[in-house]
Design a protein around this motif. Structure first.
Motif, mmCIF file in Angstrom:
data_model
loop_
_atom_site.group_PDB
_atom_site.id
_atom_site.type_symbol
_atom_site.label_atom_id
_atom_site.label_comp_id
_atom_site.label_asym_id
_atom_site.label_seq_id
_atom_site.Cartn_x
_atom_site.Cartn_y
_atom_site.Cartn_z
ATOM 1 N N THR A 182 2.520 -0.469 12.090
ATOM 2 C CA THR A 182 1.821 0.628 11.410
ATOM 3 C C THR A 182 0.397 0.247 11.008
ATOM 4 O OG1 THR A 182 2.937 -0.090 9.370
ATOM 5 C CG2 THR A 182 3.861 1.796 10.532
ATOM 6 N N ASN B 43 11.482 -2.664 7.903
ATOM 7 C CA ASN B 43 11.135 -1.391 7.268
ATOM 8 C C ASN B 43 10.132 -1.579 6.133
ATOM 9 O OD1 ASN B 43 12.826 0.038 8.951
ATOM 10 N ND2 ASN B 43 14.567 -0.023 7.545
ATOM 11 N N ALA B 44 10.312 -2.652 5.370
ATOM 12 C CA ALA B 44 9.381 -2.923 4.271
ATOM 13 C C ALA B 44 7.980 -3.190 4.814
ATOM 14 C CB ALA B 44 9.873 -4.121 3.463
ATOM 15 N N LEU C 206 6.798 -2.030 7.650
ATOM 16 C CA LEU C 206 6.295 -0.752 8.156
ATOM 17 C C LEU C 206 5.617 0.045 7.039
ATOM 18 C CD1 LEU C 206 9.288 0.370 10.420
ATOM 19 C CD2 LEU C 206 6.986 -0.119 11.213
ATOM 20 N N LYS C 207 6.256 0.106 5.879
ATOM 21 C CA LYS C 207 5.698 0.856 4.746
ATOM 22 C C LYS C 207 4.390 0.230 4.271
ATOM 23 C CE LYS C 207 10.152 2.507 2.998
ATOM 24 N NZ LYS C 207 11.100 2.453 1.857
ATOM 25 N N GLU C 208 4.345 -1.098 4.223
ATOM 26 C CA GLU C 208 3.144 -1.769 3.743
ATOM 27 C C GLU C 208 1.968 -1.507 4.680
ATOM 28 O OE1 GLU C 208 1.190 -3.828 0.789
ATOM 29 O OE2 GLU C 208 3.295 -3.234 0.832
ATOM 30 N N TYR D 47 1.661 1.058 6.649
ATOM 31 C CA TYR D 47 1.373 2.490 6.521
ATOM 32 C C TYR D 47 0.379 2.735 5.394
ATOM 33 C CZ TYR D 47 2.622 7.469 5.698
ATOM 34 O OH TYR D 47 2.603 8.830 5.519
ATOM 35 N N ASN D 48 0.464 1.905 4.345
ATOM 36 C CA ASN D 48 -0.380 2.095 3.165
ATOM 37 C C ASN D 48 -1.802 1.573 3.327
ATOM 38 O OD1 ASN D 48 1.638 3.326 1.658
ATOM 39 N ND2 ASN D 48 2.456 1.383 0.929
ATOM 40 N N ASP E 68 5.036 16.722 -0.397
ATOM 41 C CA ASP E 68 4.800 15.305 -0.703
ATOM 42 C C ASP E 68 3.607 15.140 -1.635
ATOM 43 O OD1 ASP E 68 6.931 14.471 0.819
ATOM 44 O OD2 ASP E 68 5.743 14.170 2.630
ATOM 45 N N ILE F 220 11.187 9.427 -0.364
ATOM 46 C CA ILE F 220 10.281 8.314 -0.019
ATOM 47 C C ILE F 220 8.962 8.826 0.568
ATOM 48 C CG2 ILE F 220 12.118 6.625 0.307
ATOM 49 C CD1 ILE F 220 11.852 7.045 3.334
ATOM 50 N N MET G 198 8.405 10.964 3.048
ATOM 51 C CA MET G 198 8.358 11.007 4.520
ATOM 52 C C MET G 198 9.024 12.273 5.071
ATOM 53 S SD MET G 198 6.957 8.075 5.627
ATOM 54 C CE MET G 198 7.637 7.580 7.201
#
Length: 452
Positions: A52, A193-194, A196-198, A200-201, A392, A422, A424
């Motif tokens: 991401t 997954n963690a 991916l979120k980081e 994304y940010n 969101d 979350i 999403m």
């Protein structure tokens, strides 16, 4: 005029420019903190971060390239002219004077200078630093035709050289191994997954759309004129940029994990980097880190000010590029003094609203040939994503605003949407919009027109 064929050296310069525009202080500290949180699962976490953190931005660069348009304004207008103008203005305001730009100054001050400044004078020094920071960025942005020289050939190579020194020490004299227990539960159970979120940010997917206008303009100034050739050269330069980013992200994440052999988990990656710099080089290391962070933020600020001013001059041509430069330099110099926490809190709802729309637009441009560029598909997917993005965004509002009856009613309904908790829910709505658009396509045969 004869079409110029770029050499590898030219692609390297443009790729360096793009990397320099992307890589600010956040990109520097996020992977270090990820490495500390992930521990022995750093490889999986880093993979998620790369997907991401560099995957989405690269898709954004490709989308701008294959669209054969100058920038995001023209691409977004494929949905509707009014939507294109509003979406583009919101995107640039968020990654420009209302959020990303002031954050660059406040973050670089917090990491590079605050440790050396007495608490009694920090507010005054921050004000003086912000003014000097954006005045310098303004001077560089006054000559956008020189960005390749300023950023791609000078500032970014200097930044990479300084960062390489710190990375070299970390790997030649490692503080620990990678066999440490993850310090965060998310990285223990699902590190991919963690990560991916980081990633994304990082917001680089937004930046990839914003910086498209700079890359296209730079290539045109280098003698590349045909839209088809510009598209190919944009993608090649973008590939070089993401390779460099991927290598550096991985090194920084590994540095974060190894640092746990000497230091406890830090509050953020900036603190961890400061600890590493001081450990290896003492006061010289603190000075080195200060230069790394300031240069990282400064080159990104130049790019954002330039891209914002060029795009807003296109939207509002009655205001000159020079006047937009002044506006875009003065506002973040003021907002940087509001405080980083307040800046983030104020921008979060808009980010939650606009990010899904940006990813959706990238998706539509990349997959356009599969649905024969039918405009109704663009509209349908965007409308459905807009619904989820609005929910969101409302869910990220301050609690006082969320308490309004109409917002409470909307959020009560949104609770039933999968992944809403979350942020999403757009992942559910976007495919529905695609299916509806494909069903309607035979009845609305109008196609998007492209520049040849």
């Amino acid at each position: 005029m004869t079409e110029k064929k770029l050499q590898f050296r030219d692609y390297l310069y443009v790729g360096s420019l793009l990397f320099g525009l992307f890589f600010g202080a956040g990109n520097l500290i996020f992977p270090v903190h990820l490495g500390q949180l992930a521990g022995s699962n750093v490889w999986w976490a880093n993979l998620g971060f790369l997907i991401t953190g560099i995957g989405l931005p690269f898709l954004g660069v490709i989308a701008i390239g294959i669209s054969r348009q100058k920038g995001i304004l023209e691409v977004a207008k494929r949905i509707h002219p009014l939507y294109g103008t509003i979406f583009t203005a919101l995107l640039y305001l968020v990654i420009g004077p209302f959020f990303a730009l002031p954050r660059l100054a406040s973050t670089s001050f917090a990491i590079a200078l605050q440790p050396f400044v007495p608490s009694s004078t920090q507010k005054l020094i921050l004000l003086l630093f912000s003014v000097a920071f954006f005045f310098g960025a303004y001077l560089f942005a006054k000559r956008p035709n020189k960005l390749l020289d300023y950023v791609g050939k000078f500032l970014n190579p200097l930044f990479l050289l300084l960062l390489f020194v710190l990375i070299l020490f970390a790997f030649l004299k490692p503080l620990g191994s990678f066999n440490v227990t993850p310090t965060d539960a998310a990285y223990l159970t699902s590190p991919l997954n963690a990560g991916l979120k980081e990633g994304y940010n990082t917001l680089d997917a937004l930046a990839s759309l914003a910086f498209g206008i700079i890359i296209v303009t730079t290539l045109q100034q280098m003698g590349v004129k045909q839209p088809k050739t510009i598209a190919k050269d944009t993608i090649k330069s973008g590939f070089i940029s993401i390779v460099i980013m991927g290598i550096i992200y991985t090194c920084l994440a590994l540095m974060g994990t190894m640092s746990l052999g000497q230091f406890a988990l830090s509050e953020n990656g900036g603190i961890a980097l400061a600890q590493l710099a001081d450990h290896y080089l003492g006061t010289l290391g603190s000075i080195l880190l200060a230069l790394i962070v300031i240069i990282a933020c400064f080159k990104t600020a130049i790019g954002l000010i330039t891209a914002f001013s060029e795009t807003f001059h296109e939207i509002f041509p009655q205001i000159s590029y020079g006047k937009w430069l002044i506006i875009t330099s003065v506002l973040p110099a003021i907002f940087a003094n509001v405080g980083l926490t307040n800046i983030i809190a104020g921008a979060l709802p808009v980010l939650m609203f606009i990010y899904p729309l940006a990813i959706t637009l990238i998706f539509l441009v990349l997959t356009g040939p599969l649905f024969k560029e039918r405009q109704c598909v663009y509209v349908s997917v965007t409308v459905f994503t807009l619904i989820a993005a609005l929910c969101d965004g409302l869910n990220a509002l301050p609690l006082k605003l969320q308490s309004l009856p109409v917002i409470q009613d909307i959020l009560a309904l949104a609770q039933h949407i999968p992944l809403f908790s979350i942020g999403m829910s757009w992942v559910v709505f976007m495919p529905i919009g695609l299916v509806v658009g494909l069903i309607l396509a035979p009845f609305f045969p109008k196609k998007i027109t492209k520049e040849a």
